[in-house]
Design a protein around this motif. Sequence first.
Motif, PDB file in Angstrom:
ATOM      1  N   VAL B 245       0.842  -1.205   0.000  1.00 34.44           N
ATOM      2  CA  VAL B 245       0.000   0.000   0.000  1.00 34.44           C
ATOM      3  C   VAL B 245       0.876   1.253   0.000  1.00 34.44           C
ATOM      4  O   VAL B 245       0.647   2.195  -0.769  1.00 34.44           O
ATOM      5  CB  VAL B 245      -0.941   0.029   1.229  1.00 34.44           C
ATOM      6  N   PHE B 246       1.902   1.235   0.837  1.00 32.48           N
ATOM      7  CA  PHE B 246       2.801   2.395   0.917  1.00 32.48           C
ATOM      8  C   PHE B 246       3.445   2.683  -0.437  1.00 32.48           C
ATOM      9  O   PHE B 246       3.603   3.833  -0.836  1.00 32.48           O
ATOM     10  CB  PHE B 246       3.906   2.135   1.949  1.00 32.48           C
ATOM     11  N   ASN B 247       3.836   1.621  -1.125  1.00 29.80           N
ATOM     12  CA  ASN B 247       4.460   1.782  -2.431  1.00 29.80           C
ATOM     13  C   ASN B 247       3.491   2.402  -3.419  1.00 29.80           C
ATOM     14  O   ASN B 247       3.845   3.318  -4.168  1.00 29.80           O
ATOM     15  CB  ASN B 247       4.899   0.418  -2.964  1.00 29.80           C
ATOM     16  N   ASP B 248       2.270   1.868  -3.417  1.00 27.29           N
ATOM     17  CA  ASP B 248       1.271   2.392  -4.354  1.00 27.29           C
ATOM     18  C   ASP B 248       1.021   3.875  -4.091  1.00 27.29           C
ATOM     19  O   ASP B 248       0.798   4.649  -5.015  1.00 27.29           O
ATOM     20  CB  ASP B 248      -0.052   1.636  -4.188  1.00 27.29           C
ATOM     21  N   MET B 249       1.036   4.258  -2.809  1.00 25.48           N
ATOM     22  CA  MET B 249       0.647   5.618  -2.463  1.00 25.48           C
ATOM     23  C   MET B 249       1.835   6.561  -2.324  1.00 25.48           C
ATOM     24  O   MET B 249       1.654   7.762  -2.118  1.00 25.48           O
ATOM     25  CB  MET B 249      -0.162   5.631  -1.165  1.00 25.48           C
ATOM     26  N   ASN B 250       3.072   5.993  -2.428  1.00 23.60           N
ATOM     27  CA  ASN B 250       4.258   6.842  -2.356  1.00 23.60           C
ATOM     28  C   ASN B 250       4.324   7.661  -1.069  1.00 23.60           C
ATOM     29  O   ASN B 250       4.446   8.893  -1.108  1.00 23.60           O
ATOM     30  CB  ASN B 250       4.247   7.819  -3.538  1.00 23.60           C
ATOM     31  N   ILE B 510      -0.662  11.992   6.576  1.00 26.58           N
ATOM     32  CA  ILE B 510       0.693  11.612   6.188  1.00 26.58           C
ATOM     33  C   ILE B 510       0.859  11.946   4.711  1.00 26.58           C
ATOM     34  O   ILE B 510      -0.011  11.641   3.892  1.00 26.58           O
ATOM     35  CB  ILE B 510       0.920  10.110   6.454  1.00 26.58           C
ATOM     36  N   LYS B 511       1.959  12.588   4.394  1.00 24.31           N
ATOM     37  CA  LYS B 511       2.147  13.024   3.012  1.00 24.31           C
ATOM     38  C   LYS B 511       2.342  11.812   2.111  1.00 24.31           C
ATOM     39  O   LYS B 511       3.043  10.871   2.444  1.00 24.31           O
ATOM     40  CB  LYS B 511       3.355  13.962   2.921  1.00 24.31           C
ATOM     41  N   HIS B 512       1.711  11.868   0.943  1.00 19.97           N
ATOM     42  CA  HIS B 512       1.913  10.793  -0.027  1.00 19.97           C
ATOM     43  C   HIS B 512       1.818  11.365  -1.432  1.00 19.97           C
ATOM     44  O   HIS B 512       1.440  12.510  -1.624  1.00 19.97           O
ATOM     45  CB  HIS B 512       0.910   9.670   0.185  1.00 19.97           C
ATOM     46  N   GLY B 513       2.154  10.520  -2.392  1.00 22.79           N
ATOM     47  CA  GLY B 513       2.123  10.951  -3.792  1.00 22.79           C
ATOM     48  C   GLY B 513       3.125  12.071  -4.013  1.00 22.79           C
ATOM     49  O   GLY B 513       4.231  12.057  -3.473  1.00 22.79           O
ATOM     50  N   LYS B 514       2.694  13.077  -4.791  1.00 27.44           N
ATOM     51  CA  LYS B 514       3.584  14.180  -5.152  1.00 27.44           C
ATOM     52  C   LYS B 514       4.091  14.936  -3.926  1.00 27.44           C
ATOM     53  O   LYS B 514       5.246  15.317  -3.851  1.00 27.44           O
ATOM     54  CB  LYS B 514       2.857  15.146  -6.078  1.00 27.44           C
ATOM     55  N   ASP B 515       3.168  15.162  -2.962  1.00 29.19           N
ATOM     56  CA  ASP B 515       3.526  15.897  -1.748  1.00 29.19           C
ATOM     57  C   ASP B 515       4.756  15.288  -1.087  1.00 29.19           C
ATOM     58  O   ASP B 515       5.706  15.982  -0.725  1.00 29.19           O
ATOM     59  CB  ASP B 515       2.374  15.855  -0.731  1.00 29.19           C
ATOM     60  N   ALA B 516       4.696  13.954  -0.931  1.00 30.11           N
ATOM     61  CA  ALA B 516       5.775  13.269  -0.231  1.00 30.11           C
ATOM     62  C   ALA B 516       7.100  13.426  -0.960  1.00 30.11           C
ATOM     63  O   ALA B 516       8.147  13.630  -0.352  1.00 30.11           O
ATOM     64  CB  ALA B 516       5.432  11.780  -0.083  1.00 30.11           C
ATOM     65  N   ILE B 517       7.042  13.346  -2.286  1.00 31.18           N
ATOM     66  CA  ILE B 517       8.286  13.451  -3.058  1.00 31.18           C
ATOM     67  C   ILE B 517       8.889  14.837  -2.901  1.00 31.18           C
ATOM     68  O   ILE B 517      10.079  15.002  -2.642  1.00 31.18           O
ATOM     69  CB  ILE B 517       8.018  13.129  -4.548  1.00 31.18           C
ATOM     70  N   GLU B 518       8.002  15.870  -3.001  1.00 33.14           N
ATOM     71  CA  GLU B 518       8.494  17.244  -2.850  1.00 33.14           C
ATOM     72  C   GLU B 518       9.064  17.475  -1.451  1.00 33.14           C
ATOM     73  O   GLU B 518      10.154  18.005  -1.288  1.00 33.14           O
ATOM     74  CB  GLU B 518       7.345  18.245  -3.102  1.00 33.14           C
ATOM     75  N   GLU B 519       8.284  17.012  -0.467  1.00 30.95           N
ATOM     76  CA  GLU B 519       8.700  17.142   0.926  1.00 30.95           C
ATOM     77  C   GLU B 519      10.066  16.485   1.128  1.00 30.95           C
ATOM     78  O   GLU B 519      10.969  17.050   1.745  1.00 30.95           O
ATOM     79  CB  GLU B 519       7.644  16.488   1.833  1.00 30.95           C
ATOM     80  N   GLY B 520      10.208  15.285   0.556  1.00 30.94           N
ATOM     81  CA  GLY B 520      11.460  14.535   0.683  1.00 30.94           C
ATOM     82  C   GLY B 520      12.629  15.344   0.133  1.00 30.94           C
ATOM     83  O   GLY B 520      13.681  15.449   0.761  1.00 30.94           O
ATOM     84  N   GLN B 521      12.394  15.974  -1.028  1.00 31.10           N
ATOM     85  CA  GLN B 521      13.482  16.732  -1.642  1.00 31.10           C
ATOM     86  C   GLN B 521      13.834  17.968  -0.821  1.00 31.10           C
ATOM     87  O   GLN B 521      14.994  18.288  -0.625  1.00 31.10           O
ATOM     88  CB  GLN B 521      13.095  17.122  -3.070  1.00 31.10           C
ATOM     89  N   ARG B 522      12.765  18.638  -0.324  1.00 28.05           N
ATOM     90  CA  ARG B 522      12.984  19.836   0.464  1.00 28.05           C
ATOM     91  C   ARG B 522      13.813  19.502   1.705  1.00 28.05           C
ATOM     92  O   ARG B 522      14.820  20.130   2.012  1.00 28.05           O
ATOM     93  CB  ARG B 522      11.623  20.414   0.887  1.00 28.05           C
ATOM     94  N   LEU B 523      13.380  18.416   2.372  1.00 26.47           N
ATOM     95  CA  LEU B 523      14.029  17.980   3.592  1.00 26.47           C
ATOM     96  C   LEU B 523      15.484  17.621   3.324  1.00 26.47           C
ATOM     97  O   LEU B 523      16.400  18.010   4.064  1.00 26.47           O
ATOM     98  CB  LEU B 523      13.299  16.758   4.139  1.00 26.47           C
ATOM     99  N   GLU B 524      15.672  16.908   2.228  1.00 28.03           N
ATOM    100  CA  GLU B 524      16.998  16.434   1.891  1.00 28.03           C
ATOM    101  C   GLU B 524      17.931  17.613   1.646  1.00 28.03           C
ATOM    102  O   GLU B 524      19.068  17.632   2.097  1.00 28.03           O
ATOM    103  CB  GLU B 524      16.915  15.568   0.631  1.00 28.03           C
ATOM    104  N   ASN B 525      17.376  18.605   0.914  1.00 23.41           N
ATOM    105  CA  ASN B 525      18.175  19.795   0.635  1.00 23.41           C
ATOM    106  C   ASN B 525      18.581  20.500   1.912  1.00 23.41           C
ATOM    107  O   ASN B 525      19.748  20.832   2.114  1.00 23.41           O
ATOM    108  CB  ASN B 525      17.374  20.771  -0.243  1.00 23.41           C
TER     109      ASN B 525
END
Lengths: 632, 632
Positions: B245-250, B510-525
Amino acid sequence: MKLVWFLPVALLIVTQVALGSNNGNNGLDMAAQRRAANIHRMDTIILLTYVSVMVVIVVTAWAFKHYRLRFIHESGVTLFYGLLIGFVIRYFGLGLLQSQTFDVETKNKTVVKEPPDYLMLEVKPEGGSSVSFHYELIEGFFADKRKKIEQQIEQKSVFSPEVFFNMLIPPIIFNAGYSLKKRHFFRNIGSILAIVFIGTTISCFGTGCLMFVFTSIFQMGYTFKELLFFGALISATDPVTIISVFNDMNVEADLFALIFGESALNDAVAIVLSEVIENFSTSSEAITLHDFGSAIAGFAGVFFGSLMLGFGIGCMNAFLTKMTLISEHPLLESSLFVLISYISFLVAEVCGLTGIVSVLFCGIAQAHYTYNNLSDESQSNTKHFFHMISFIMESFIFCYIGVSVFVTNNQRWSFSFLLFSLISITASRALFVYPLSWLLNIRRRPKIPKRYQHMILFAGLRGAMAFALAGRNTSTENRQTIFATTTAVVIVTVLVNGGLTSWMIEYLQIKHGKDAIEEGQRLENSMSCSRGEQHSDLEETIPVTMAPGLNPWDKAFLPRKWYHFDASFMKPLLTHATPSLEQTLPPFCLPITSLLTSSRQRAYLNTDPLDTIVQSGAASLIDGSGCVEESV
Amino acid sequence: MKLVWFLPVALLIVTQVALGSNNGNNGLDMAAQRRAANIHRMDTIILLTYVSVMVVIVVTAWAFKHYRLRFIHESGVTLFYGLLIGFVIRYFGLGLLQSQTFDVETKNKTVVKEPPDYLMLEVKPEGGSSVSFHYELIEGFFADKRKKIEQQIEQKSVFSPEVFFNMLIPPIIFNAGYSLKKRHFFRNIGSILAIVFIGTTISCFGTGCLMFVFTSIFQMGYTFKELLFFGALISATDPVTIISVFNDMNVEADLFALIFGESALNDAVAIVLSEVIENFSTSSEAITLHDFGSAIAGFAGVFFGSLMLGFGIGCMNAFLTKMTLISEHPLLESSLFVLISYISFLVAEVCGLTGIVSVLFCGIAQAHYTYNNLSDESQSNTKHFFHMISFIMESFIFCYIGVSVFVTNNQRWSFSFLLFSLISITASRALFVYPLSWLLNIRRRPKIPKRYQHMILFAGLRGAMAFALAGRNTSTENRQTIFATTTAVVIVTVLVNGGLTSWMIEYLQIKHGKDAIEEGQRLENSMSCSRGEQHSDLEETIPVTMAPGLNPWDKAFLPRKWYHFDASFMKPLLTHATPSLEQTLPPFCLPITSLLTSSRQRAYLNTDPLDTIVQSGAASLIDGSGCVEESV
């Protein structure tokens, strides 16, 4: 910190338990636990032994390939390792585990005429109430009847023949169909089918009759039916060893196709023959003409029934993969492919047909149609998956054949029977190779030269299928002798013929390596010239609507009809190949054909056909025959 | 023509047989043949049932993915199909086959205190001499003791727990290790290990104690040891459903890593805990402090012993693939890879360690080292092979759990026990999630937010491992209740929690989909900025000799030490990565290091390092951590 808080609570409860413990476990629990641990240990030891040997085998196989050793073949080495392991298990008492065997009789003292499937024994543990335990009949443990089963490990390392038939053999046979080199195979299809059907039947009856003569002379007490059964099962030749040598040495493609075709397909004929013979009316003690007729009818029914079933299931899967978008999920797609291929085996077996035939033709159908619909990932996945599984299964079976010599209790050795068998099988093989080749050569171009004929005779190695068929029922002493003899024949042919194959290729002056490749090209050029065509690598990618002379099949009536039906109906229906059904079928079918045409087919139509051919990937879609062209 | 000549000969012999037939087969042969046919039919029917259901499952899974259905998860559907099949087998008498069960007693009438492993029964066929047949104890058939086994199909469709442990679970666990998303996993390694070791232990003891309180109050008669065992096995959470499920929802990568890490690793802790509890001194009836101490020592020994063994075997294979040229033969290479991975499980089991832990760390080692030495073909092969096998095994296990509810005879249902269990496992899960998170948050950056904590609590689904552990020994009624309850807990959590996961993700924001990816990048930066680095995709490909701050691991002392040891010794030794040992070790080691440096490593050295990094393929060799980064 958490733990600090937690420990006192645990201790509190522990002390409470120490005081208030009740319900003492009554010994049975401990016995069960001990037994479970014992069984687990034994199972893992056996598995570890087999898997370790497999690792050694793989490393050996690599070393042999790397250092180009040819005096003995890998499968010979595998057999040898198996013999070694079996010897160690048997005579060094490896993993001798204690177990108890009780002599029992029925409660009401009746005489038992047939072994029941289950027994029930009452056990009364100390201080407990009595409990009944169930026991199941062990198959294939008929010899050494008085010997108590103390050496569990021996008995445990024996596989049920069911495992062979349901698990180990299907992937090997499927892979044979799936990885068929279709071009050379179909060029020689007539000769292959003649050898497979007529040849295997002659070999079966020839061996049976010769053995009957021998055993009658020496009064060994075998019925004709038993010997015919032996003839049938020993007629199944094995592709593994010989094909791997041929591949390494790059022998002439036509010889390769003949020998591979024979050994891949005659398993199916042998299995059907042996089943038909087993089902001969057992009420009368003789085989009558009526039996003979019904046997032939039964043979045809079972063989072609299985063929159609397997092919049909393959086509069904092709249709499924074409019409759905499952290729977006390669994991699901590959899993479906594997499962459906296995179903073709199981359905046939449940219907009373022959799973091996079914799974072989399912493999061919899958390679011909489904393969083209798969995503790139699944194409490579399924190809490698079956290749690897089949390699592992083959190695395991050869190893197991070696082990079985020392470990199984249902083999009864008879040197004279073995000697007669070796004579009979060679004689009956010669009995069909030379006359059949002579017959075929009347019409065949190019002819089957003498050196091919000698090689086909020599290439009659026996393997997994013969072993599995013989081990299926070993209830009488005669059957146990047949099983032992089959094992010995497998070992002898794999070691002797397998080891001498490369020498034989040199001796018979069969072209191999660079010579064979050059010769193949020269021959191909002259053939296509005589057909009035230019040889080109694109041969297989030219759209099928062009002249029928281009097709790689024989020009006989039936193959030509099938080829056209395949090109104008089956491929457009089951794959994304162009032209689509909308083009090949008459216009009044349009309502249906438009339903059955995929968007990918329509997309091709809207682009220039020449562009499409040039695009890599599209080429294989159009023709679909160059697909799984990897070595076996 | 050949046949024409052959037929008269066959007929001649047939008539001869009709006259001279001797040696009548004595009924036993026919009985054996009938029995073999019966068993074969039954086996194929059962296999066909299971494989057909698997096909339906794959198609359903595809449909669910395709139409984005999320109200229930595939594994829930799989369970449901299993329940359906079990129901049909049980109540519609599908495949009811006749069989005989005889009541027996020992010949000398002694009272049997423990069930022996084998029985021997004398059978006297009509007109023949008497023959002994062997019978083997059937495991797991203790309930319904008076019921005769008429419905073979039911009994036959029950798998031995051995099959689960030796065949089905190892590939799933290996795949978990092999396909670990290493980057996020290692970033959270500290928290994951805390949850896995401390959390699982708390969950085990918490469940055990709570259950003991409940059962004591209601006087249900369970010993503390039994309930502790139940606590241990039910603490094994299952990654399959939730991760898919987590994979499907990113979902957010850190949450993903935490939950995946927990569920992949805590199986190992649960299995070791349950084994240690099982081996508590059974002579005394209470658990003493001494037991407690030795249990902890035993736990540590078994866990780290298995870990080292598995990791060592993985490294051995890496060394083997580095130093030989086996990568020239991808088929052999892949086979070796698969076999050696399996050996890591078997060796551990034979040595009395825990195979699951061993195979998990073997998977991690193989992904970290061996993977980089493999040929391209083998890389893709092994990845897809384990992915597919693991998917098929998982689906099968869920289906089987459903079937087992209706078909097995060793489950004893107790609604109150189930109710208490559900309360206890939820409570004891809460008992570690919140306190542990609070503790971890003292030092952890970024902190584990409340919404993560709720999700971790919610994600405690149970699956294959709990089921297999519970089914291993069902000799007493209490154990049968535990088995039934475990089955029910698996079903309830998979259906309820699995079905509500996507809803819960939304509810907890909990952030998922596009939100999570953006959040991940922001955090990483922001994180790499705070470390004073620039974020770049090349992060993982920068040679390891550069600043230690670059590594993705925690900066704790031990991980940093290990990271340096890995980069300067393990990787140069076991893979073709540069710098080679010749560079990382002091010069006086040269005689040895030059032996251990491969020609590929030397080739890299002679080219410009920057060129090497740019070359695709070389990048992953240097760092070796971005390798098997595919979704599970």
